[in-house]
Write a protein that holds these residues in place. Structure first.
Motif, PDB file in Angstrom:
ATOM      1  N   HIS A  72     -22.604  27.352 -67.080  1.00 10.41           N
ATOM      2  CA  HIS A  72     -21.406  28.180 -66.986  1.00 10.41           C
ATOM      3  C   HIS A  72     -20.755  28.260 -68.362  1.00 10.41           C
ATOM      4  O   HIS A  72     -21.082  27.499 -69.257  1.00 10.41           O
ATOM      5  N   TYR A  73     -19.842  29.195 -68.503  1.00  7.05           N
ATOM      6  CA  TYR A  73     -19.167  29.425 -69.769  1.00  7.05           C
ATOM      7  C   TYR A  73     -17.721  28.959 -69.689  1.00  7.05           C
ATOM      8  O   TYR A  73     -17.175  28.743 -68.610  1.00  7.05           O
ATOM      9  N   HIS A  74     -17.108  28.828 -70.864  1.00  5.84           N
ATOM     10  CA  HIS A  74     -15.728  28.361 -70.955  1.00  5.84           C
ATOM     11  C   HIS A  74     -14.879  29.355 -71.733  1.00  5.84           C
ATOM     12  O   HIS A  74     -15.374  30.099 -72.572  1.00  5.84           O
ATOM     13  N   VAL A  75     -13.582  29.311 -71.436  1.00  6.83           N
ATOM     14  CA  VAL A  75     -12.604  30.076 -72.190  1.00  6.83           C
ATOM     15  C   VAL A  75     -11.519  29.093 -72.624  1.00  6.83           C
ATOM     16  O   VAL A  75     -11.094  28.242 -71.847  1.00  6.83           O
ATOM     17  N   LYS A  76     -11.123  29.189 -73.903  1.00  2.60           N
ATOM     18  CA  LYS A  76     -10.161  28.252 -74.471  1.00  2.60           C
ATOM     19  C   LYS A  76      -8.949  29.007 -74.992  1.00  2.60           C
ATOM     20  O   LYS A  76      -9.085  30.040 -75.663  1.00  2.60           O
ATOM     21  N   CYS A  77      -7.773  28.492 -74.659  1.00  3.59           N
ATOM     22  CA  CYS A  77      -6.532  29.087 -75.153  1.00  3.59           C
ATOM     23  C   CYS A  77      -6.320  28.633 -76.597  1.00  3.59           C
ATOM     24  O   CYS A  77      -6.326  27.428 -76.885  1.00  3.59           O
ATOM     25  N   THR A  78      -6.119  29.580 -77.490  1.00  6.90           N
ATOM     26  CA  THR A  78      -5.925  29.255 -78.905  1.00  6.90           C
ATOM     27  C   THR A  78      -4.518  28.725 -79.197  1.00  6.90           C
ATOM     28  O   THR A  78      -4.283  28.195 -80.274  1.00  6.90           O
ATOM     29  N   ARG A  79      -3.626  28.840 -78.225  1.00  6.92           N
ATOM     30  CA  ARG A  79      -2.264  28.329 -78.433  1.00  6.92           C
ATOM     31  C   ARG A  79      -2.083  26.921 -77.893  1.00  6.92           C
ATOM     32  O   ARG A  79      -1.661  26.031 -78.609  1.00  6.92           O
TER      33      ARG A  79
END
Length: 123
Positions: A72-79
């Protein structure tokens, strides 16, 4: 599997926020008040080296751990740095194309997205 390792593993597997070692430590201390941060680090590394959990090495982020082993893939908040699973089917065509153009036998790939999470957008 020691009792400490079992509890650490349970904690990572039930967490959906891809915890850092310190976050695992804080959580596990509720059940094992005398556990040390070093013990948590060593056990997380052992579990990831043995393929029981996944170690996430995300750019510009602390090392995180994932109890979900399926691709699976991930998404990361840059803040705020939050990391979440992304509901997106793995892209086998990318591996196939990479293999065809490189001559490699591709066995895996990682894809990470970055952006601003809904909570940070509202601030």
């Amino acid at each position: 599997m020691t009792r400490q390792r079992k509890i650490i593993l349970e904690d990572v597997r039930t967490s959906r926020n891809h915890p850092t070692a310190y976050e695992v430590y804080e959580s596990v201390r509720k059940r094992l008040p005398n556990i040390s941060l070093g013990t948590v680090y060593r056990n997380l590394e052992t579990l990831s080296e043995n393929g029981v959990i996944r170690r996430l090495e995300l750019p510009e982020s602390k090392r995180r751990y994932d109890g979900r082993l399926s691709r699976h893939y991930h998404v990361k908040c840059t803040r705020c740095g939050k990391v979440e699973d992304l509901k997106l089917d793995p892209m086998e065509a990318v591996e196939r194309t990479a293999g065809e153009t490189s001559g490699y036998k591709i066995i895996d790939h990682q894809l990470e997205f970055s952006g601003i999470c809904p909570e940070c957008q509202g601030k």
